[in-house]
Design a protein around this motif. Sequence first.
Motif: not given
Length: 164
Positions: A27, A30, A39, A41, A79, A105, A107-109
């Motif tokens: 995104k 970011e 974290r 997106t 996620d 969308n 969420k990731c780490t």
Amino acid sequence: MVDQNNTAAALLYKDLQLSLRSFVSVKADEGTKINENERFTAEVTVFNSYFHQDILHLPRIVFKDVWVKLSNTDFAEVDLNPERGDEWYKLPGDKLFPQQKVRLNVKCTAIQQTTKKDLWGNLTHEDKMLVVASPWARLDAEEFFQVYGLNTSYSGSGDIFPKH
């Protein structure tokens, strides 16, 4: 599984595969760098790249029940889908028509620090992808198998009526 001896079926399947594309981007808000353990997106886009100009004699490739499997990489951990507890995500909408795209969308780490340059410089190598997105869908057979007859009216000279 497509029978490799059936060339027409194998070519058709390959064409269908090429029509279902996926892209992953970060995104815009970011920034240009993602730090380790941050974290972020990921925006996943699935696109029906089939070019269709409403030509009546060509099949229409429309996908339905579109899903995407998101896999971790050396750069990021995705996620799990909170509704299913796995890496499969259902994309919005009932059908994906030619030249249409849908977005999701997720969420990731970050597992390690990375920049856009790290990723964009290696677009063809899966080991350098931020997240691997593998789309899956059903072909809408009703859309695909709409058959229109050819115009067979007589256009030459002479008598078109049978003689008795």
